[in-house]
Design a protein around this motif. Sequence first.
Motif, PDB file in Angstrom:
ATOM      1  N   ARG A   1       0.819  -1.208   0.000  1.00 55.95           N
ATOM      2  CA  ARG A   1       0.000   0.000   0.000  1.00 55.95           C
ATOM      3  C   ARG A   1       0.851   1.254   0.000  1.00 55.95           C
ATOM      4  N   LYS A   2       1.994   1.211   0.712  1.00 59.78           N
ATOM      5  CA  LYS A   2       2.729   2.462   0.871  1.00 59.78           C
ATOM      6  C   LYS A   2       4.204   2.235   1.136  1.00 59.78           C
ATOM      7  N   PHE A   3       5.036   3.064   0.500  1.00 57.65           N
ATOM      8  CA  PHE A   3       6.434   3.259   0.867  1.00 57.65           C
ATOM      9  C   PHE A   3       6.481   4.560   1.667  1.00 57.65           C
ATOM     10  N   ASP A   4       6.739   4.504   2.954  1.00 56.39           N
ATOM     11  CA  ASP A   4       6.826   5.736   3.736  1.00 56.39           C
ATOM     12  C   ASP A   4       7.973   6.595   3.227  1.00 56.39           C
TER      13      ASP A   4
ATOM     14  N   VAL B   1       8.064  -0.092   4.491  1.00 56.32           N
ATOM     15  CA  VAL B   1       7.096  -0.603   3.509  1.00 56.32           C
ATOM     16  C   VAL B   1       5.915  -1.212   4.256  1.00 56.32           C
ATOM     17  N   ARG B   2       4.715  -0.832   3.818  1.00 54.03           N
ATOM     18  CA  ARG B   2       3.505  -1.297   4.497  1.00 54.03           C
ATOM     19  C   ARG B   2       2.565  -1.984   3.515  1.00 54.03           C
TER      20      ARG B   2
ATOM     21  N   GLU C   1       0.009  -3.344   7.567  1.00 54.35           N
ATOM     22  CA  GLU C   1       0.987  -4.159   8.287  1.00 54.35           C
ATOM     23  C   GLU C   1       2.400  -3.859   7.777  1.00 54.35           C
ATOM     24  N   ARG C   2       3.374  -3.978   8.645  1.00 57.30           N
ATOM     25  CA  ARG C   2       4.756  -3.677   8.288  1.00 57.30           C
ATOM     26  C   ARG C   2       5.356  -4.832   7.489  1.00 57.30           C
ATOM     27  N   LEU C   3       5.869  -4.517   6.288  1.00 57.31           N
ATOM     28  CA  LEU C   3       6.460  -5.539   5.429  1.00 57.31           C
ATOM     29  C   LEU C   3       7.983  -5.460   5.387  1.00 57.31           C
TER      30      LEU C   3
ATOM     31  N   ASN D   1      19.932  -2.852   0.995  1.00 61.74           N
ATOM     32  CA  ASN D   1      19.475  -3.253   2.336  1.00 61.74           C
ATOM     33  C   ASN D   1      17.975  -3.561   2.362  1.00 61.74           C
ATOM     34  N   GLU D   2      17.500  -4.213   1.295  1.00 60.39           N
ATOM     35  CA  GLU D   2      16.088  -4.597   1.267  1.00 60.39           C
ATOM     36  C   GLU D   2      15.830  -5.680   2.308  1.00 60.39           C
ATOM     37  N   ASP D   3      14.939  -5.387   3.223  1.00 59.39           N
ATOM     38  CA  ASP D   3      14.533  -6.341   4.257  1.00 59.39           C
ATOM     39  C   ASP D   3      13.017  -6.452   4.177  1.00 59.39           C
ATOM     40  N   LEU D   4      12.556  -7.215   3.188  1.00 58.48           N
ATOM     41  CA  LEU D   4      11.132  -7.276   2.866  1.00 58.48           C
ATOM     42  C   LEU D   4      10.605  -8.699   3.010  1.00 58.48           C
TER      43      LEU D   4
END
Length: 217
Positions: free
Chosen positions: A61-64, A96-97, A102-104, A142-145
Amino acid sequence: MRSIRILSLSLLTAAAFAPSAFAQDYSATDSTTDTASGKHFAVVGGVALLQPKNDPVEGIRKFDGGPAPTLSLSYYINDNWAVELWGAADKFNHRVRGVGNERLGTVEQQPIALSGQYHFGQADNVFRPFVGVGYYESNFSNEDLVAPGVTEHIGLETAKGAIGTVGVDMNINSTWFARADARYMHARPEVKVGGEGTGADAKLDPWTVGFGIGARF
């Protein structure tokens, strides 16, 4: 609404008096030597807030948005035309949500861009609007998804494409100036899983809003 009117009136008042004050500052010196005209280099240090668009890809839904320091180096071909190298001096960090908020996870990016710019008006004008267009690249790291049912690393390909800029410089004197600008980047990096492309592009298309202090020489 009243506070907005007061703020608008304050800005208009400042805009009305700034040119007069700047002209008085120049009148106290030799105008043949104290001028911004003819200077070919400028450097600007500042900070920018980068905000990608919502719903960039299915399931997200969203990238803060987030802030980062920025640096700009320009070469002025003449008083109106310039070539600018702009980039983030540190990485923008995004949380990333998902669709349910929810936190992704998190991801970082660091853009760099080369643009041609046109600065309106005379070099010594108090306010000098400018526009620019160019090419940029933004490396994701540093993608932690996480995603349901996915155990392999989720990452993003380097974003690259067109960048557009609008802004205004406010001359403090012949050397120093303040800058406010906004930049749009056409960003459609491919989503990767386990290092392989998925064919799905993240339509981030971020805007940045930045403020800084510059010097010309």
